[in-house]
Design a protein around this motif. Structure first.
Motif, PDB file in Angstrom:
ATOM      1  N   GLU A  39      69.004  31.835  14.251  1.00  0.00           N
ATOM      2  CA  GLU A  39      67.769  31.703  15.031  1.00  0.00           C
ATOM      3  C   GLU A  39      67.460  32.993  15.777  1.00  0.00           C
ATOM      4  N   GLN A  40      68.486  33.644  16.290  1.00  0.00           N
ATOM      5  CA  GLN A  40      68.308  34.915  16.988  1.00  0.00           C
ATOM      6  C   GLN A  40      67.786  35.976  16.016  1.00  0.00           C
ATOM      7  N   SER A  42      65.946  35.458  13.412  1.00  0.00           N
ATOM      8  CA  SER A  42      64.570  35.162  13.018  1.00  0.00           C
ATOM      9  C   SER A  42      63.557  35.680  14.043  1.00  0.00           C
ATOM     10  N   GLN A  43      64.013  36.038  15.221  1.00  0.00           N
ATOM     11  CA  GLN A  43      63.117  36.552  16.250  1.00  0.00           C
ATOM     12  C   GLN A  43      62.891  38.058  16.130  1.00  0.00           C
ATOM     13  N   ASP A  45      61.476  41.461  14.818  1.00  0.00           N
ATOM     14  CA  ASP A  45      60.239  41.871  14.154  1.00  0.00           C
ATOM     15  C   ASP A  45      60.580  42.847  13.028  1.00  0.00           C
TER      16      ASP A  45
END
Length: 95
Positions: A39-40, A42-43, A45
């Protein structure tokens, strides 16, 4: 996303791994840590970042995309129990 004990048991079953009841809480924590890391990630850019094949710039070696028989059909069929017109002959299994 959080993984519960039932999910840990299901994943272990799918992976064909024997997991005791004592191991479930530890594995639950490990899986939750992995999912938190994903999840980290996926943040981040990554807009405009080109995919890489290596950490050093290099060109991929390309070969011609052509169909060939390899020129060794006779060698391939030499050990076959039965052949017909350069094909393996196998017993019929579906009627």
């Amino acid at each position: 996303m959080s993984v519960d004990a039932a999910t840990v048991r299901r994943v272990a079953h799918l992976a064909r791994i024997a997991v005791t009841d004592d191991e479930v809480p530890h594995l639950q924590g490990e899986l939750n840590a992995m999912l938190a890391f994903v999840e980290q990630l996926s943040q981040v850019d990554v807009e405009g970042v080109e995919p890489m094949t290596s950490v050093t710039p290099m060109e991929m070696k390309m070969r011609a995309d052509v169909v060939s028989d390899g020129g060794i059909i006779d060698q391939l069929l030499a050990n076959a129990p039965a052949t017909e017109e350069q094909f393996f002959v196998v017993p019929k299994v579906v009627e």
